[in-house]
Design a protein around this motif. Structure first.
Motif, PDB file in Angstrom:
ATOM      1  N   GLY A   1       3.424  11.823  10.933  1.00 31.76           N
ATOM      2  CA  GLY A   1       4.630  12.642  10.722  1.00 31.76           C
ATOM      3  C   GLY A   1       5.608  12.583  11.883  1.00 31.76           C
ATOM      4  O   GLY A   1       6.528  13.405  11.962  1.00 31.76           O
ATOM      5  N   LYS A   2       5.453  11.590  12.751  1.00 34.46           N
ATOM      6  CA  LYS A   2       6.317  11.496  13.942  1.00 34.46           C
ATOM      7  C   LYS A   2       7.794  11.363  13.544  1.00 34.46           C
ATOM      8  O   LYS A   2       8.645  12.113  14.017  1.00 34.46           O
TER       9      LYS A   2
ATOM     10  N   THR B   1      -5.716  13.588  10.670  1.00 37.80           N
ATOM     11  CA  THR B   1      -6.928  12.796  10.404  1.00 37.80           C
ATOM     12  C   THR B   1      -6.546  11.421   9.840  1.00 37.80           C
ATOM     13  O   THR B   1      -5.478  11.252   9.236  1.00 37.80           O
ATOM     14  N   SER B   2      -7.464  10.473  10.023  1.00 37.45           N
ATOM     15  CA  SER B   2      -7.223   9.107   9.531  1.00 37.45           C
ATOM     16  C   SER B   2      -7.014   9.101   8.022  1.00 37.45           C
ATOM     17  O   SER B   2      -6.163   8.373   7.505  1.00 37.45           O
ATOM     18  N   GLU B   3      -7.802   9.942   7.311  1.00 36.55           N
ATOM     19  CA  GLU B   3      -7.695   9.963   5.842  1.00 36.55           C
ATOM     20  C   GLU B   3      -6.291  10.382   5.417  1.00 36.55           C
ATOM     21  O   GLU B   3      -5.680   9.772   4.545  1.00 36.55           O
ATOM     22  N   VAL B   4      -5.788  11.450   6.052  1.00 41.17           N
ATOM     23  CA  VAL B   4      -4.442  11.935   5.698  1.00 41.17           C
ATOM     24  C   VAL B   4      -3.394  10.882   6.061  1.00 41.17           C
ATOM     25  O   VAL B   4      -2.476  10.582   5.279  1.00 41.17           O
ATOM     26  N   CYS B   5      -3.555  10.267   7.241  1.00 37.86           N
ATOM     27  CA  CYS B   5      -2.602   9.222   7.662  1.00 37.86           C
ATOM     28  C   CYS B   5      -2.568   8.103   6.622  1.00 37.86           C
ATOM     29  O   CYS B   5      -1.493   7.663   6.191  1.00 37.86           O
ATOM     30  N   ILE B   6      -3.752   7.644   6.211  1.00 42.39           N
ATOM     31  CA  ILE B   6      -3.812   6.528   5.257  1.00 42.39           C
ATOM     32  C   ILE B   6      -3.202   6.937   3.926  1.00 42.39           C
ATOM     33  O   ILE B   6      -2.370   6.214   3.357  1.00 42.39           O
TER      34      ILE B   6
ATOM     35  N   ARG C   1      -0.994   9.207   3.238  1.00 47.58           N
ATOM     36  CA  ARG C   1       0.472   9.347   3.334  1.00 47.58           C
ATOM     37  C   ARG C   1       1.145   7.974   3.366  1.00 47.58           C
ATOM     38  O   ARG C   1       2.175   7.759   2.714  1.00 47.58           O
ATOM     39  N   CYS C   2       0.584   7.065   4.153  1.00 44.70           N
ATOM     40  CA  CYS C   2       1.243   5.749   4.290  1.00 44.70           C
ATOM     41  C   CYS C   2       1.121   4.928   3.005  1.00 44.70           C
ATOM     42  O   CYS C   2       2.043   4.175   2.664  1.00 44.70           O
ATOM     43  N   LEU C   3      -0.004   5.078   2.296  1.00 41.48           N
ATOM     44  CA  LEU C   3      -0.135   4.352   1.021  1.00 41.48           C
ATOM     45  C   LEU C   3       0.898   4.877   0.032  1.00 41.48           C
ATOM     46  O   LEU C   3       1.529   4.116  -0.705  1.00 41.48           O
TER      47      LEU C   3
END
Ligand SMILES: Nc1ncnc2c1ncn2[C@@H]1O[C@H](COP(=O)(O)OP(=O)(O)OP(=O)(O)O)[C@@H](O)[C@H]1O
Ligand SMILES: O=c1ccn([C@@H]2O[C@H](COP(=O)(O)O)[C@@H](O)[C@H]2O)c(=O)[nH]1
Length: 189
Positions: free
Chosen positions: A38-39, A146-151, A153-155
């Protein structure tokens, strides 16, 4: 007061010195966190409310990759697809140029959010070598996600972003680099 003094002196002082005295040293906040943390989203909101200029290292690299005459286009492309960190000299040059251009256009724009940099200790060393004494780093804003949320969101973002790294393989590599290499940076601030 300083402005008043300089105004009175300006007839005697060469204009280049006069301008240099008025231009502030850049004030920098490093904005870190995994891909999709979310940067960029939060930087946009900060810019709307405070007098900061948002510079995303990733955006600058993507723009350089797209520049026809760029000697680094292919190299940047392969690093980004692989989720690897582009050689620091390239990134620093882009950041330095962007800061200079911003301040040349408007000397009141001397506060910068530098998003996605430095990604590791080598990046920070490169920054220190080039920018020591030329910019003040105030603090680091870190988005813990978390990595799961990052992935996820990006997908989701990848459905419309056109980014070559919004896919699971690139994201997992980038997250591994981020987790291993960003952490020591936070300890330094
Ligand atoms: N707090 C949030 N809740 C839900 N979704 C969010 C949130 N913040 C950002 N997003 C969404 O997640 C995606 C990634 O956000 P953003 O581009 O701001 O992340 P980033 O950290 O800048 O990523 P990158 O480093 O990969 O450029 C975007 O589609 C954004 O709309
Ligand atoms: O300082 C930097 C910033 C980015 N990169 C490369 O770009 C991609 C995408 O970065 P985002 O911050 O997610 O936009 C990143 O995975 C790196 O490959 C870099 O090398 N150095």
């Amino acid at each position: 007061m300083i402005f008043h003094l300089l105004s009175r002196l300006s007839a005697k002082v060469p204009s280049v010195v006069y301008r240099a005295a008025l231009i502030m040293k850049p004030q920098v906040v490093f904005v870190l966190g995994g891909p999709g943390a979310g940067k960029g989203t939060q930087c946009t909101r900060i810019v709307e409310n405070y007098s900061y200029t948002h510079l995303s290292a990733g955006d600058l690299l993507r723009a350089e990759r797209s520049r026809e005459a760029s000697e680094f286009g292919q190299l940047i492309d392969s690093y980004i697809k692989d989720g690897k960190i582009v050689p620091v000299e390239i990134t620093i040059n882009l950041l330095r140029k962007a800061m200079e251009e911003t301040m040349e256009m408007d000397e009141k724009k001397f506060r910068f959010l530098i998003d996605g940099f430095p990604r590791n200790e080598d990046n920070l060393q490169g920054w220190t070598t080039v920018m020591e004494g030329k910019a003040n780093v105030k603090f680091v804003l870190f988005f813990d996600c978390t990595s799961e949320v990052c992935i996820d969101r990006c997908l989701e973002r990848g459905k419309s972003s056109g980014r070559t790294d919004d896919n699971r393989a690139s994201l997992e590599k980038s997250l591994a680099v981020c987790t291993c290499d960003c952490d020591p940076i936070l300890g330094l601030f």
